[in-house]
Design an enzyme around this catalytic site. Structure first.
Site, short mmCIF file in Angstrom:
data_model
loop_
_atom_site.label_atom_id
_atom_site.label_comp_id
_atom_site.label_asym_id
_atom_site.label_seq_id
_atom_site.Cartn_x
_atom_site.Cartn_y
_atom_site.Cartn_z
N SER A 62 0.84 -1.20 0.00
CA SER A 62 0.00 0.00 0.00
C SER A 62 0.88 1.25 0.00
O SER A 62 1.63 1.48 -0.94
CB SER A 62 -0.97 -0.04 1.17
OG SER A 62 -1.93 0.97 1.07
N GLN A 63 0.82 2.08 1.07
CA GLN A 63 1.72 3.23 1.12
C GLN A 63 3.16 2.79 0.96
O GLN A 63 3.94 3.44 0.24
CB GLN A 63 1.56 3.96 2.46
CG GLN A 63 2.54 5.10 2.66
CD GLN A 63 2.43 5.72 4.03
OE1 GLN A 63 1.95 6.83 4.16
NE2 GLN A 63 2.89 5.03 5.07
N ASP A 83 -9.80 -4.16 -5.10
CA ASP A 83 -9.22 -3.23 -4.14
C ASP A 83 -9.99 -1.92 -4.17
O ASP A 83 -9.99 -1.20 -5.17
CB ASP A 83 -7.75 -3.00 -4.49
CG ASP A 83 -6.97 -2.29 -3.40
OD1 ASP A 83 -7.59 -1.60 -2.57
OD2 ASP A 83 -5.73 -2.43 -3.39
#
Length: 338
Positions: free
Chosen positions: A186-187, A272
């Site tokens: 993710s990040q 997602d």
């Protein structure tokens, strides 16, 4: 979870035309040069974890403007000779946590550095690195922190921290500087892609369901945080749309990924709702180096989970193999598209 974005066929055909600042390279060259001008050496202090097969160090690395960034360095206990190293960046809100919590890569025989993300540590695991910027006028979170100027934006500081952590491990005597890979979910995946575009000579890049890619599209179609922070900001500041997206283009990982040259293994989940697959595919298609892709058609933002960790372990044996050594590849499989 239903399909909420483009189909897989549409994503595979997607070639988005993203707005790239003309001075993007000069901006990052200056930013990193200024950070590297701070000569404070990194510090690595041994810590007791109770683990017998992993040796851990509490790390402090000079990051953006020389500010201290915390992390953990894990080494396989008793390892000799310079090791391949995995530098890991964390998901949104997560800090570095406790030293014994994340030791997969060290258990696989690699040096493993976990960067504490500045200002975060309020979700899942605590953090120890403050962000020094003021919060005036921003939506709670990080996407609009300093969004009026690329020089003030939060992720300018984070990406600089991330590059300096790679610099620090490359200088560590236990690490082979030519065998360093970056990864994150993710990040963390977005940070890994940015670092891949900013640091030459990496051995590999493993971004999972990456955040911070094609940010303008993500902010327009996503109904869940963190991308909703941008929409919330612009709902109030109706006259700042172009200023905001110009600033965000300087930290868009899909743009920086085009400068990467290291081999990459991406993961993208087709259901997602946090990082829409079309935005992850924007980074995949623009990625500048050799690349491979695992698609998880029926997963959300959890992506491939443990199944994908297996695929990454196999790939790292190849990417971080010592010169002339065996790759140790096995017949593990994951859903893959070349």
């Amino acid at each position: 979870m239903p399909l909420t974005d483009l189909t897989l066929a549409q994503c595979l055909a997607l070639r988005p035309d993203l707005d790239e600042p003309a001075d993007l390279d000069a901006f990052w060259d200056q930013t990193l040069s200024e950070a590297r001008a701070h000569a404070t050496p990194p510090l690595f202090t041994p810590v007791e974890t109770g683990l017998t097969q992993v040796t851990t160090y509490d790390a402090t690395v000079p990051g953006f403007a020389g500010e201290p960034v915390r992390g953990w360095l894990h080494l396989p206990a008793g390892a000799s000779g310079p090791l391949g190293c995995v530098v890991e960046y964390l998901g949104y809100g997560r800090g570095r946590g406790l030293p014994h919590e994340q030791v997969l890569w060290a258990n696989a025989g690699y040096a493993h550095f976990i960067m504490d993300t500045r200002g975060q540590g309020w979700s899942t695991a605590g953090g120890d690195t403050p962000d020094t910027a003021a919060l005036n006028g921003t939506v709670p979170g990080f996407l609009t922190r300093g969004v009026e100027s690329p020089h003030d934006h939060y992720y300018r500081r984070v990406f600089t921290d991330a590059v300096r952590c790679v610099d620090a491990v490359r200088a560590h005597p236990a690490v082979d500087p030519d065998r360093v890979a970056v990864t994150g979910v993710s990040q963390g995946g977005g940070i890994a892609l940015a670092v891949a575009g900013l640091v030459p000579g990496l051995a590999g890049v493993l971004p999972d369901v990456p955040f911070l890619c094609d940010i303008r599209r993500a902010a327009s179609i996503t109904g869940l945080p963190p991308y909703t922070e941008v929409a919330e900001y612009l709902r109030l500041h109706r006259d700042r749309t172009e200023t905001v997206f110009t600033t965000l283009s300087y930290v868009d990982a899909a743009l920086l990924a085009a400068r990467a040259t290291a081999p990459a293994l991406f993961s993208i989940a087709m259901m997602d709702e946090v990082c829409p697959p079309s935005t992850c595919f924007a980074a995949y298609h623009r990625y500048g180096g050799p690349k491979d892709l695992c698609v998880y058609e029926f997963n959300g933002h959890e992506g491939g989970g443990g199944h994908h960790r297996r695929a990454q372990l196999v790939r790292l044996r190849e990417l971080l193999a010592p010169p002339g050594g065996p790759t140790g590849l096995s017949a593990l499989h994951a859903p893959r598209l070349a």
